[in-house]
Write a protein that holds these residues in place. Structure first.
Motif, PDB file in Angstrom:
ATOM      1  N   GLY A 174       1.017  -1.407  -0.012  1.00  0.00           N
ATOM      2  CA  GLY A 174      -0.359   0.043   0.277  1.00  0.00           C
ATOM      3  C   GLY A 174       0.744   1.503   0.046  1.00  0.00           C
ATOM      4  O   GLY A 174       0.585   2.110   0.123  1.00  0.00           O
ATOM      5  N   ASP A 175       1.466   1.128  -0.742  1.00  0.00           N
ATOM      6  CA  ASP A 175       3.027   2.194  -0.036  1.00  0.00           C
ATOM      7  C   ASP A 175       3.009   3.053  -1.967  1.00  0.00           C
ATOM      8  O   ASP A 175       4.086   1.356  -2.749  1.00  0.00           O
ATOM      9  CB  ASP A 175       3.446   2.104   0.690  1.00  0.00           C
ATOM     10  CG  ASP A 175       4.904   3.188   0.952  1.00  0.00           C
ATOM     11  OD1 ASP A 175       4.455   4.212   1.034  1.00  0.00           O
ATOM     12  OD2 ASP A 175       6.131   3.086  -0.236  1.00  0.00           O
ATOM     13  N   LEU A 176       3.451   3.989  -2.588  1.00  0.00           N
ATOM     14  CA  LEU A 176       3.583   4.119  -3.569  1.00  0.00           C
ATOM     15  C   LEU A 176       4.843   5.626  -3.897  1.00  0.00           C
ATOM     16  O   LEU A 176       4.562   6.272  -2.715  1.00  0.00           O
ATOM     17  CB  LEU A 176       3.004   4.322  -4.737  1.00  0.00           C
ATOM     18  CG  LEU A 176       2.910   5.027  -5.958  1.00  0.00           C
ATOM     19  CD1 LEU A 176       3.141   4.012  -7.228  1.00  0.00           C
ATOM     20  CD2 LEU A 176       3.671   6.385  -6.127  1.00  0.00           C
ATOM     21  N   HIS A 177       6.054   5.078  -3.611  1.00  0.00           N
ATOM     22  CA  HIS A 177       7.088   7.072  -3.985  1.00  0.00           C
ATOM     23  C   HIS A 177       7.704   7.232  -5.499  1.00  0.00           C
ATOM     24  O   HIS A 177       7.676   6.272  -6.296  1.00  0.00           O
ATOM     25  CB  HIS A 177       8.360   6.026  -3.248  1.00  0.00           C
ATOM     26  CG  HIS A 177       9.617   7.679  -3.389  1.00  0.00           C
ATOM     27  ND1 HIS A 177       9.149   8.065  -1.952  1.00  0.00           N
ATOM     28  CD2 HIS A 177      10.358   7.579  -4.146  1.00  0.00           C
ATOM     29  CE1 HIS A 177      10.058   9.154  -1.898  1.00  0.00           C
ATOM     30  NE2 HIS A 177      10.626   8.601  -3.310  1.00  0.00           N
ATOM     31  N   LEU A 178       6.961   8.070  -5.657  1.00  0.00           N
ATOM     32  CA  LEU A 178       7.071   8.594  -6.840  1.00  0.00           C
ATOM     33  C   LEU A 178       8.203   9.831  -6.944  1.00  0.00           C
ATOM     34  O   LEU A 178       8.192  10.796  -5.910  1.00  0.00           O
ATOM     35  CB  LEU A 178       6.194   9.221  -7.366  1.00  0.00           C
ATOM     36  CG  LEU A 178       5.947  11.011  -8.374  1.00  0.00           C
ATOM     37  CD1 LEU A 178       5.786   9.733 -10.166  1.00  0.00           C
ATOM     38  CD2 LEU A 178       4.615  11.363  -8.328  1.00  0.00           C
ATOM     39  N   GLU A 179       9.479   9.782  -7.833  1.00  0.00           N
ATOM     40  CA  GLU A 179      10.592  10.673  -8.000  1.00  0.00           C
ATOM     41  C   GLU A 179      10.643  11.273  -9.432  1.00  0.00           C
ATOM     42  O   GLU A 179      10.103  11.029 -10.512  1.00  0.00           O
ATOM     43  CB  GLU A 179      11.942  10.199  -7.616  1.00  0.00           C
ATOM     44  CG  GLU A 179      12.106   9.852  -5.912  1.00  0.00           C
ATOM     45  CD  GLU A 179      13.343   8.887  -5.616  1.00  0.00           C
ATOM     46  OE1 GLU A 179      13.819   8.562  -6.993  1.00  0.00           O
ATOM     47  OE2 GLU A 179      13.249   8.641  -5.286  1.00  0.00           O
ATOM     48  N   VAL A 180      10.853  12.936  -9.325  1.00  0.00           N
ATOM     49  CA  VAL A 180      11.296  13.333 -10.768  1.00  0.00           C
ATOM     50  C   VAL A 180      12.703  14.200 -10.448  1.00  0.00           C
ATOM     51  O   VAL A 180      12.259  14.822  -9.581  1.00  0.00           O
ATOM     52  CB  VAL A 180      10.064  14.803 -10.596  1.00  0.00           C
ATOM     53  CG1 VAL A 180      10.442  15.253 -12.248  1.00  0.00           C
ATOM     54  CG2 VAL A 180       8.582  13.575 -11.194  1.00  0.00           C
ATOM     55  N   HIS A 181      13.449  13.399 -11.597  1.00  0.00           N
ATOM     56  CA  HIS A 181      14.695  14.337 -11.977  1.00  0.00           C
ATOM     57  C   HIS A 181      14.970  15.289 -12.636  1.00  0.00           C
ATOM     58  O   HIS A 181      14.132  14.993 -13.737  1.00  0.00           O
ATOM     59  CB  HIS A 181      15.861  13.236 -11.720  1.00  0.00           C
ATOM     60  CG  HIS A 181      15.706  11.814 -10.926  1.00  0.00           C
ATOM     61  ND1 HIS A 181      16.799  10.698 -10.288  1.00  0.00           N
ATOM     62  CD2 HIS A 181      14.198  10.844 -10.537  1.00  0.00           C
ATOM     63  CE1 HIS A 181      16.813  10.422  -9.881  1.00  0.00           C
ATOM     64  NE2 HIS A 181      14.780  10.267  -9.999  1.00  0.00           N
ATOM     65  N   ASP A 182      15.641  16.172 -12.278  1.00  0.00           N
ATOM     66  CA  ASP A 182      15.931  17.139 -13.369  1.00  0.00           C
ATOM     67  C   ASP A 182      17.192  18.087 -12.793  1.00  0.00           C
ATOM     68  O   ASP A 182      18.063  17.138 -12.521  1.00  0.00           O
ATOM     69  CB  ASP A 182      15.192  18.388 -13.358  1.00  0.00           C
ATOM     70  CG  ASP A 182      14.797  19.472 -11.820  1.00  0.00           C
ATOM     71  OD1 ASP A 182      15.712  19.553 -11.159  1.00  0.00           O
ATOM     72  OD2 ASP A 182      13.754  19.955 -11.343  1.00  0.00           O
ATOM     73  N   SER A 183      17.418  18.688 -13.882  1.00  0.00           N
ATOM     74  CA  SER A 183      19.238  19.470 -13.414  1.00  0.00           C
ATOM     75  C   SER A 183      19.403  20.575 -12.766  1.00  0.00           C
ATOM     76  O   SER A 183      20.349  20.882 -12.837  1.00  0.00           O
ATOM     77  CB  SER A 183      19.733  19.310 -15.162  1.00  0.00           C
ATOM     78  OG  SER A 183      18.568  20.927 -15.540  1.00  0.00           O
ATOM     79  N   SER A 184      18.454  21.346 -12.039  1.00  0.00           N
ATOM     80  CA  SER A 184      18.646  22.908 -11.856  1.00  0.00           C
ATOM     81  C   SER A 184      18.569  21.526  -9.843  1.00  0.00           C
ATOM     82  O   SER A 184      17.784  21.314  -9.649  1.00  0.00           O
ATOM     83  CB  SER A 184      17.145  22.687 -11.198  1.00  0.00           C
ATOM     84  OG  SER A 184      16.961  24.370 -10.282  1.00  0.00           O
ATOM     85  N   GLY A 185      20.142  22.708  -9.451  1.00  0.00           N
ATOM     86  CA  GLY A 185      20.056  22.571  -7.917  1.00  0.00           C
ATOM     87  C   GLY A 185      19.257  22.992  -7.343  1.00  0.00           C
ATOM     88  O   GLY A 185      18.938  22.919  -5.803  1.00  0.00           O
ATOM     89  N   SER A 186      18.028  24.024  -7.599  1.00  0.00           N
ATOM     90  CA  SER A 186      17.228  25.274  -6.489  1.00  0.00           C
ATOM     91  C   SER A 186      16.717  24.023  -5.900  1.00  0.00           C
ATOM     92  O   SER A 186      15.796  23.835  -6.510  1.00  0.00           O
ATOM     93  CB  SER A 186      17.188  25.706  -7.390  1.00  0.00           C
ATOM     94  OG  SER A 186      18.075  26.355  -8.613  1.00  0.00           O
ATOM     95  N   ALA A 187      16.192  24.841  -5.166  1.00  0.00           N
ATOM     96  CA  ALA A 187      15.181  24.062  -4.190  1.00  0.00           C
ATOM     97  C   ALA A 187      14.034  24.264  -5.116  1.00  0.00           C
ATOM     98  O   ALA A 187      13.839  25.452  -4.591  1.00  0.00           O
ATOM     99  CB  ALA A 187      15.015  25.256  -2.586  1.00  0.00           C
ATOM    100  N   PRO A 188      12.962  23.642  -4.168  1.00  0.00           N
ATOM    101  CA  PRO A 188      12.347  24.274  -4.780  1.00  0.00           C
ATOM    102  C   PRO A 188      11.070  24.723  -3.434  1.00  0.00           C
ATOM    103  O   PRO A 188      11.008  24.062  -2.843  1.00  0.00           O
ATOM    104  CB  PRO A 188      10.443  22.911  -5.398  1.00  0.00           C
ATOM    105  CG  PRO A 188      11.549  21.895  -4.165  1.00  0.00           C
ATOM    106  CD  PRO A 188      12.479  22.468  -4.517  1.00  0.00           C
ATOM    107  N   ARG A 189      10.128  25.971  -4.161  1.00  0.00           N
ATOM    108  CA  ARG A 189       9.847  26.598  -2.709  1.00  0.00           C
ATOM    109  C   ARG A 189       8.393  26.718  -3.578  1.00  0.00           C
ATOM    110  O   ARG A 189       7.829  27.672  -4.223  1.00  0.00           O
ATOM    111  CB  ARG A 189      10.591  27.859  -2.514  1.00  0.00           C
ATOM    112  CG  ARG A 189      12.128  27.534  -1.858  1.00  0.00           C
ATOM    113  CD  ARG A 189      12.538  28.998  -1.500  1.00  0.00           C
ATOM    114  NE  ARG A 189      12.566  29.666  -3.061  1.00  0.00           N
ATOM    115  CZ  ARG A 189      13.007  30.160  -3.776  1.00  0.00           C
ATOM    116  NH1 ARG A 189      14.463  29.585  -4.396  1.00  0.00           N
ATOM    117  NH2 ARG A 189      13.268  30.974  -4.553  1.00  0.00           N
ATOM    118  N   PRO A 190       7.048  26.170  -2.600  1.00  0.00           N
ATOM    119  CA  PRO A 190       5.729  27.019  -2.638  1.00  0.00           C
ATOM    120  C   PRO A 190       5.283  28.175  -2.645  1.00  0.00           C
ATOM    121  O   PRO A 190       6.063  28.990  -2.072  1.00  0.00           O
ATOM    122  CB  PRO A 190       5.584  26.095  -1.752  1.00  0.00           C
ATOM    123  CG  PRO A 190       5.744  25.557  -1.091  1.00  0.00           C
ATOM    124  CD  PRO A 190       7.482  25.424  -1.159  1.00  0.00           C
TER     125      PRO A 190
END
Length: 131
Positions: free
Chosen positions: A74-90
């Motif tokens: 009952g567990d799923l882990h999704l990852e998206v990799h890209d070339s930017s090192g910048s932290a994602p910020r809401p």
């Protein structure tokens, strides 16, 4: 719904708008293969759309977006990799304005999410789903 089997799959896609739909279709198949219920599949697909869109839009220089799905039971882990090192910020205070809602959506549909830098550059933004 119990899982049908473990999933550990990765797909590389060109960093183009057309890849957003391809990622959604691919992730749908992976989530169903692990036995995720329809509601969870919908959440995973929405998260995929937002994460891949963010990678294409905000990670300048990204030529390829890599999507990884791992799941069992009952567990799923999704990852998206890209070339930017910048932290994602809401982005706060965007009500009624276009854009800036992606990470808020990820937060709402996933159990948890986060990010980490990749060795050699870039980052991985991930989300976890349980049922």
């Amino acid at each position: 719904m119990p899982g049908r089997g473990p999933v550990d799959a990765t797909r590389s896609l060109p960093a183009t708008p057309e890849s957003i739909a391809a990622a959604r279709h691919w992730v749908t198949a992976q989530a169903r293969a692990v036995g995720a219920p329809s509601r969870t599949v919908s959440s995973v697909v929405l998260a995929t759309s937002e994460l891949v869109t963010n990678a294409i839009r905000h990670a300048s220089g990204t030529r390829t977006v890599v999507v990884t799905v791992r799941g069992e039971g009952g567990d799923l882990h999704l990852e998206v990799h890209d070339s930017s090192g910048s932290a994602p910020r809401p982005q706060p205070g965007r009500a009624g304005l276009p854009g800036g809602h992606g990470l808020h959506i990820i937060d709402a549909v996933s159990g948890t999410w986060g990010w980490r830098p990749r060795p050699g550059g870039g980052k991985v933004v991930w989300a976890r789903f349980t049922w």
